[in-house]
Write a protein that holds these residues in place. Sequence first.
Motif, mmCIF file in Angstrom:
data_model
loop_
_atom_site.group_PDB
_atom_site.id
_atom_site.type_symbol
_atom_site.label_atom_id
_atom_site.label_comp_id
_atom_site.label_asym_id
_atom_site.label_seq_id
_atom_site.Cartn_x
_atom_site.Cartn_y
_atom_site.Cartn_z
ATOM 1 N N GLU A 1 3.976 -5.606 -4.747
ATOM 2 C CA GLU A 1 3.161 -6.402 -3.842
ATOM 3 C C GLU A 1 2.258 -7.360 -4.609
ATOM 4 O O GLU A 1 1.988 -7.177 -5.788
ATOM 5 N N ASP B 1 1.947 3.342 -1.081
ATOM 6 C CA ASP B 1 1.283 2.046 -1.185
ATOM 7 C C ASP B 1 0.272 2.067 -2.338
ATOM 8 O O ASP B 1 -0.251 3.127 -2.677
ATOM 9 N N ASP B 2 0.008 0.894 -2.888
ATOM 10 C CA ASP B 2 -0.993 0.749 -3.956
ATOM 11 C C ASP B 2 -0.699 1.711 -5.098
ATOM 12 O O ASP B 2 -1.606 2.282 -5.708
HETATM 13 MG MG MG Z 1 -0.691 -2.149 -0.973
#
Ligand code: MG
Length: 291
Positions: free
Chosen positions: A236, A179-180
């Motif tokens: 995202e 993530d990220d």
């Molecule tokens: Mg994220």
Amino acid sequence: VARRDGGARTQRFKLSILEDVRTRVELEADLRLAIERNEFLLYFQPKVEWPSGRLVGFEALLRWRHPVKGMISPDLFIPLAEANGMIVPLGRWVMREACSTVAAWLRQGLSPVPVSVNVSPVQLVEDDIDELLRPLADFAVPLDLIEIELTESAMMDVIQQNRGLIAALKASNLRIAIDDFGTGHSSLGSLRRLPIDIFKIDRSFVQDTGHSNEAREIVTMIVAMARALALDVVVEGVETQEQADFLLAQGAEIMQGYLFSPPAGLETATGWLQRHQNDDIFAAPLPTRGP
Ligand code: MG
Ligand code: C2E
Ligand code: MG
Ligand code: MG
């Protein structure tokens, strides 16, 4: 005069710290009761294939419906829960809830899409993978319907504290997303050793693609790196059709963001599942014609 002002400022500063501490202590006390009181719930945000508009997954996002303070963002209470250890029971609750939801969808005869669950590094230091995945067995949820998301920095921290983790994750066959991605500090060498399946490109890059050449280059590089490592990419924070088209041109076609929908409650998510097999729910609207 200067001294008095300075004193007043110090006084105000102290007061505001006290206020913060009071809120923090209050929130922390509330947090301890919140699981018992059933104040948590999951929202679901669609992952969409662009430009078809096909629903291909959900991310489960935690919400706290506080009786007095209203909906509290996870950005506020997750760090608190990580600091006081509450994240462990909370994280277990999230995985159980995600699995129980998927099981309910299966019982209703729907064909569910994979649901990704955010997992805190604190939980992975405390619990082992068997513990993390127990709800899948309890609710008879197939392994390919649950994924986990670990932030890039969390992943690096956690493998240093829990040396057996890489092997356990590999052995579990669970799909893992970073993530990220792009905001952490992982080296290419360590990335290659990790049992990762998906890069989730951080929304900060996406949001800058409209005006920053550098952000565009970074997105291009991450997609190329994913391809070299044979990983999937999810982007995202996609908010505009221009961003979606740019990403598609780079070869990233799985997206998540307000362009399609913000995270939504269970009923809405169930409605999408009811439609998704015969409907490209999130297709771009046809250009409207003049009269
Ligand atoms: Mg994220
Ligand atoms: P994340 O996992 O990176 O989740 C994406 C966040 O971006 C979500 O915020 C989502 O609502 C928001 N978002 C989605 N699309 C857009 C967009 O187009 N524009 C903008 N500006 N934002 C968008 P949310 O739900 O407030 O969650 C914040 C963070 O809290 C998550 O970031 C995740 O790190 C953490 N979190 C959420 N649920 C859980 C959980 O169950 N467990 C743990 N450990 N962390 C969680
Ligand atoms: Mg996430
Ligand atoms: Mg985040």
